[in-house]
Motif scaffolding. Structure first.
Motif, PDB file in Angstrom:
ATOM      1  N   ASN A 154     -15.119   8.619   5.676  1.00 19.11           N
ATOM      2  CA  ASN A 154     -14.651   7.319   5.200  1.00 19.11           C
ATOM      3  C   ASN A 154     -13.138   7.343   5.112  1.00 19.11           C
ATOM      4  O   ASN A 154     -12.531   8.395   4.922  1.00 19.11           O
ATOM      5  CB  ASN A 154     -15.202   7.000   3.806  1.00 19.11           C
ATOM      6  CG  ASN A 154     -16.622   6.504   3.847  1.00 19.11           C
ATOM      7  OD1 ASN A 154     -16.997   5.800   4.775  1.00 19.11           O
ATOM      8  ND2 ASN A 154     -17.413   6.900   2.864  1.00 19.11           N
ATOM      9  N   HIS A 181      -9.643   5.135   3.292  1.00 14.88           N
ATOM     10  CA  HIS A 181      -9.270   4.197   2.222  1.00 14.88           C
ATOM     11  C   HIS A 181      -7.775   3.943   2.275  1.00 14.88           C
ATOM     12  O   HIS A 181      -6.985   4.875   2.445  1.00 14.88           O
ATOM     13  CB  HIS A 181      -9.638   4.774   0.855  1.00 14.88           C
ATOM     14  CG  HIS A 181      -9.189   3.920  -0.292  1.00 14.88           C
ATOM     15  ND1 HIS A 181      -9.814   2.752  -0.629  1.00 14.88           N
ATOM     16  CD2 HIS A 181      -8.158   4.060  -1.165  1.00 14.88           C
ATOM     17  CE1 HIS A 181      -9.198   2.212  -1.667  1.00 14.88           C
ATOM     18  NE2 HIS A 181      -8.180   2.990  -2.003  1.00 14.88           N
ATOM     19  N   GLN A 185      -5.033   2.008  -0.220  1.00 16.40           N
ATOM     20  CA  GLN A 185      -4.843   1.363  -1.521  1.00 16.40           C
ATOM     21  C   GLN A 185      -3.913   0.157  -1.376  1.00 16.40           C
ATOM     22  O   GLN A 185      -2.895   0.226  -0.705  1.00 16.40           O
ATOM     23  CB  GLN A 185      -4.227   2.355  -2.520  1.00 16.40           C
ATOM     24  CG  GLN A 185      -4.043   1.822  -3.914  1.00 16.40           C
ATOM     25  CD  GLN A 185      -5.364   1.559  -4.617  1.00 16.40           C
ATOM     26  OE1 GLN A 185      -6.302   2.336  -4.505  1.00 16.40           O
ATOM     27  NE2 GLN A 185      -5.438   0.468  -5.341  1.00 16.40           N
TER      28      GLN A 185
END
Length: 163
Positions: free
Chosen positions: A87, A89, A91
């Motif tokens: 995964n 990510h 922010q």
């Protein structure tokens, strides 16, 4: 001058004209925001600590832009089981520019609070004088004042009756 301020659940040490990246804030680019949860301010040797925050202190800032942070890869694997998950990510961040740090309310409230403390200290000294005596001496003092039931009173009760 610097301050430690809580912004969006995180604490930052900020100074005037400093750029800070914080979690995404509400508002458009160019908007002004202020943060009232100032935990500590310092100006040279003069440091003010809040409990938990300093009353009346504000940190003013301007939102420069909204952006996304660098990608963080999250990879999970269990050996010999064929389990692999990958995964990523990014922010959401907001870049803010600290415009001013003010502690106006603190000076006024400190002057008001000092006067009652002096009176309380004088009253505390009177009770401290009595607390330095033994129970026997306090009972004799109560007898001289004509207080009834002094023989069965405890030390704290004697001090309260004599003051």
């Amino acid at each position: 001058m610097y301050a430690i301020v809580e912004i969006a659940g995180q604490q930052f040490k900020v100074a005037k004209d400093q750029k800070v990246f914080v979690h995404r804030l509400e508002g458009k680019e160019g908007d002004s925001v202020s943060f009232d949860k100032v935990l500590l301010t310092g100006d040279g040797d003069n440091i003010t600590v809040g409990a938990p925050a300093i009353e009346g202190a504000l940190v003013g800032a301007k939102i420069n832009r909204h952006l996304k942070g660098d990608k963080v890869i999250v990879f999970k694997k269990k050996r010999r089981k064929g389990y692999r998950v990958k995964n990523g990510h990014r922010q959401s961040l907001t870049e803010i520019l600290i415009e001013d740090i003010s502690i106006d309310g603190k000076k006024k409230s400190a002057a008001k609070k000092e006067e009652p403390k002096k009176e309380a200290k004088q009253e505390a000294k009177k009770s401290d004088d009595l607390s330095s005596h033994t129970v026997v001496e306090l009972r004799e003092m109560a007898k001289e004042k004509g207080i009834e039931g002094y023989s069965s009173m405890k030390k704290a009760e004697l001090i309260e009756a004599l003051s």
